[in-house]
Write an enzyme that holds these catalytic residues in place. Structure first.
Site, PDB file in Angstrom:
ATOM      1  N   GLU A 164       0.799  -1.226   0.000  1.00 62.14           N
ATOM      2  CA  GLU A 164       0.000   0.000   0.000  1.00 62.14           C
ATOM      3  C   GLU A 164       0.834   1.280   0.000  1.00 62.14           C
ATOM      4  OE1 GLU A 164      -2.950  -0.073   3.089  1.00 62.14           O
ATOM      5  OE2 GLU A 164      -3.961  -1.797   2.237  1.00 62.14           O
ATOM      6  N   GLU A 368      -5.140  -8.693   0.975  1.00 60.24           N
ATOM      7  CA  GLU A 368      -5.799  -8.365   2.244  1.00 60.24           C
ATOM      8  C   GLU A 368      -7.286  -8.152   2.000  1.00 60.24           C
ATOM      9  OE1 GLU A 368      -4.334  -5.023   4.548  1.00 60.24           O
ATOM     10  OE2 GLU A 368      -2.261  -5.629   4.185  1.00 60.24           O
TER      11      GLU A 368
HETATM   12  C1  PNW Z   1      -4.200  -1.807   5.596  1.00 63.36           C
HETATM   13  N1  PNW Z   1      -7.142   3.950   4.901  1.00 63.36           N
HETATM   14  O1  PNW Z   1      -4.153  -0.516   6.127  1.00 63.36           O
HETATM   15  C2  PNW Z   1      -2.851  -2.380   5.977  1.00 63.36           C
HETATM   16  O2  PNW Z   1      -2.156  -2.988   4.936  1.00 63.36           O
HETATM   17  C3  PNW Z   1      -2.891  -3.217   7.212  1.00 63.36           C
HETATM   18  O3  PNW Z   1      -1.635  -3.162   7.826  1.00 63.36           O
HETATM   19  C4  PNW Z   1      -4.015  -2.779   8.117  1.00 63.36           C
HETATM   20  O4  PNW Z   1      -3.995  -3.389   9.365  1.00 63.36           O
HETATM   21  C5  PNW Z   1      -5.307  -3.060   7.377  1.00 63.36           C
HETATM   22  O5  PNW Z   1      -5.327  -2.438   6.100  1.00 63.36           O
HETATM   23  C6  PNW Z   1      -6.565  -2.640   8.133  1.00 63.36           C
HETATM   24  O6  PNW Z   1      -6.590  -1.254   8.308  1.00 63.36           O
HETATM   25  C7  PNW Z   1      -4.948   0.535   5.786  1.00 63.36           C
HETATM   26  O7  PNW Z   1      -7.202   4.862   5.739  1.00 63.36           O
HETATM   27  C8  PNW Z   1      -4.972   1.604   6.673  1.00 63.36           C
HETATM   28  O8  PNW Z   1      -7.733   4.025   3.800  1.00 63.36           O
HETATM   29  C9  PNW Z   1      -5.702   2.727   6.371  1.00 63.36           C
HETATM   30  C10 PNW Z   1      -6.406   2.794   5.183  1.00 63.36           C
HETATM   31  C11 PNW Z   1      -6.380   1.739   4.296  1.00 63.36           C
HETATM   32  C12 PNW Z   1      -5.655   0.607   4.597  1.00 63.36           C
END
Ligand code: PNW
Length: 470
Positions: A164, A368
């Site tokens: 990401e 994921e």
């Molecule tokens: C992903 N947003 O994080 C990550 O790859 C993981 O480490 C995390 O635990 C998981 O999704 C759940 O959150 C994100 O704000 C964090 O759009 C924030 C965002 C998207 C993905």
């Protein structure tokens, strides 16, 4: 019954900083997430990854857990500062030894190791030298990829360069809600480019040292954006340029989209893109990793009415949406997960079919997908997380529909194997199918873990449980 292709890869996922703990042991250096979480006020409850799930000391137990679940693959990440404590030059053999035990432990149990090189834990020394907005970080990343590839290249089946990069660039340097917590739009766009460049350099470096049969990949959290009405096509275009094509363009097409450069002209002139960089970023990959949680809804903002900021950043706070001054992020209808993210699996099918259309010869893996829910422990000692099972069932059905429609989806990694450090939210948000008791570190299967075990074993979704007799 919903079934999946014969060789479909079922897995679960975690990331180093979220589960390992042992933040200052065996020679590990500090990362930007240590600095960020140790700064009061930045993470809910003052939580840190110092202990996390103590996975570093419970490796064998967690490997046995994966074996009992029956998964064919495990996606984990390698901590850059555990391998190269200062970001470069000095290799920490104890760090590499830990990942060697992890990889070998997986192979012994017939579980394919899927390793992410960068899941956000930049060595602090490299941030002190400028971080991702600094071009040199991309070259350091490639060197780290080479060192790690040399050490583990005979065992890892799939290498994911970045997790990401959207979050690393826009949340780390734009809105500042992730480490290193900077709020500088120009720096965020420079970070975008150096992440793209770092991906390409790392992919090439890996190719030279790892098993030729291994796959090289990258994981993107593509945003499936929809307009409130047809009048909102311009808002959708802007969001798509910044969130998706800023990475898909250089990595897969070898060029930044013209509209993105135009949209952001008042922020940067993109002079950090040097001749040949886009071709470097477009290093061949065998499979694209896609993380999906929810779609987003946008509309053109008229500039006068109160503005909806349902993208999660508080009104007035720095926005991750650098090119979207005239876009409104609209609160979508529920139901929601505990993150406040709406549950809508149709976005996943549509996203996978779009990738099929745009990149017909590129296979995809869902790296994921999952959900946070409150997860009360019942009187019987169990966690009856029917809401999570429902979320997973919906999204797996959506994956099967996309495959039916022609999408080449090779696998699915559930986020997450166990409750862990949910970044700025700390431990309050639980994504695991296995519960982790914060006091004892004890691991307990939730109902969703039993359910997922059965899905993996059958390579199919079980019939929906009959609703209680009315
Ligand atoms: C992903 N947003 O994080 C990550 O790859 C993981 O480490 C995390 O635990 C998981 O999704 C759940 O959150 C994100 O704000 C964090 O759009 C924030 C965002 C998207 C993905």
């Amino acid at each position: 019954m919903t079934t999946f292709p014969d060789d479909f890869l079922w897995g679960t996922a975690t990331a180093a900083y979220q589960v390992e703990g042992a933040w200052n042991e065996d020679g590990r250096g500090p990362s930007i997430w240590d600095t960020f979480s140790h700064t009061p006020g930045l993470v809910t409850g003052g939580d840190t990854g110092d202990l996390a799930c103590d996975h570093y000391h419970r490796l064998e137990e967690d490997l046995d857990l994966l074996a009992a679940l029956g998964v064919g693959a495990y996606r984990f990440s390698i901590s850059w500062p555990r391998v190269l404590p200062g970001g470069g030059d000095r290799v920490n053999q104890a760090g590499l030894d830990f990942y060697r035990r992890l990889v070998d432990g997986l192979l012994t149990r017939n579980i394919a190791p899927v390793a992410t090189l960068y899941h956000w834990d930049l060595p602090q020394e490299l941030e002190d030298a400028g971080g991702w907005p600094n071009r040199d970080t991309a070259y350091r990343f490639a060197e780290y990829a080479r060192q790690t590839g040399e050490a583990l290249g005979d065992g890892v089946r799939t290498w994911i360069t970045l997790n990401e990069p959207w979050c690393s660039a826009y949340l780390g340097y734009g809105s500042g809600v992730h480490a290193p917590g900077r709020t500088d739009p120009a720096a965020a766009l420079a970070a975008v480019h150096h992440l793209n460049l770092g991906h390409g350099l790392a992919a090439r470096a890996l190719r030279e040292v790892v098993d030729p049969a291994a796959q090289v990949s990258v994981t993107l959290n593509l945003h499936h954006a929809r307009g409130v009405s047809e009048q909102d096509a311009e808002a959708v275009r802007r969001v798509d340029a910044l969130a998706n094509r800023a990475f898909l363009g250089p990595m897969l097409d070898g060029a930044y989209p013209r509209d993105l450069i135009d949209d952001t002209a008042s922020v940067t002139d993109w002079s950090f893109v040097k001749d040949g960089d886009e071709a470097t970023a477009a290093a061949p990959i065998e499979v694209l990793g896609v993380n999906y949680y929810n779609p987003i809804l946008v509309r053109q903002w008229d500039g006068t009415s109160a503005r909806d900021t349902a993208d999660g950043h508080a009104d007035g706070a720095a926005s991750p949406w650098i090119n979207c001054a005239d876009v409104e992020f609209v609160q979508q209808p529920g139901p929601y997960t505990e993150m406040g993210w709406n549950i809508d699996e149709t976005g996943l099918t549509e996203l996978l079919l779009r990738l099929r259309r745009d990149y017909p010869s590129l296979p995809v893996m869902i790296t994921e997908n999952g959900a946070a829910f409150p997860d009360e422990v019942s009187a019987d000692g169990r966690v009856h997380d029917d809401d999570r099972i429902d979320y997973l069932r919906r999204h797996l059905t959506a994956v099967a529909e996309a495959i039916e429609g022609g999408a080449d989806v090779r696998g699915y990694f559930l986020w997450s194997l166990m409750d862990n450090f949910e970044w700025a939210h700390g431990y309050g948000k639980r994504f695991g199918i296995v519960r982790v008791d914060r006091d004892t570190m004890e691991r307990t299967w939730k109902d969703s873990a039993r359910w997922y075990h059965d899905v993996v074993a059958a390579n199919a979704l079980p019939a929906e449980a009959a609703s209680p007799a009315s």
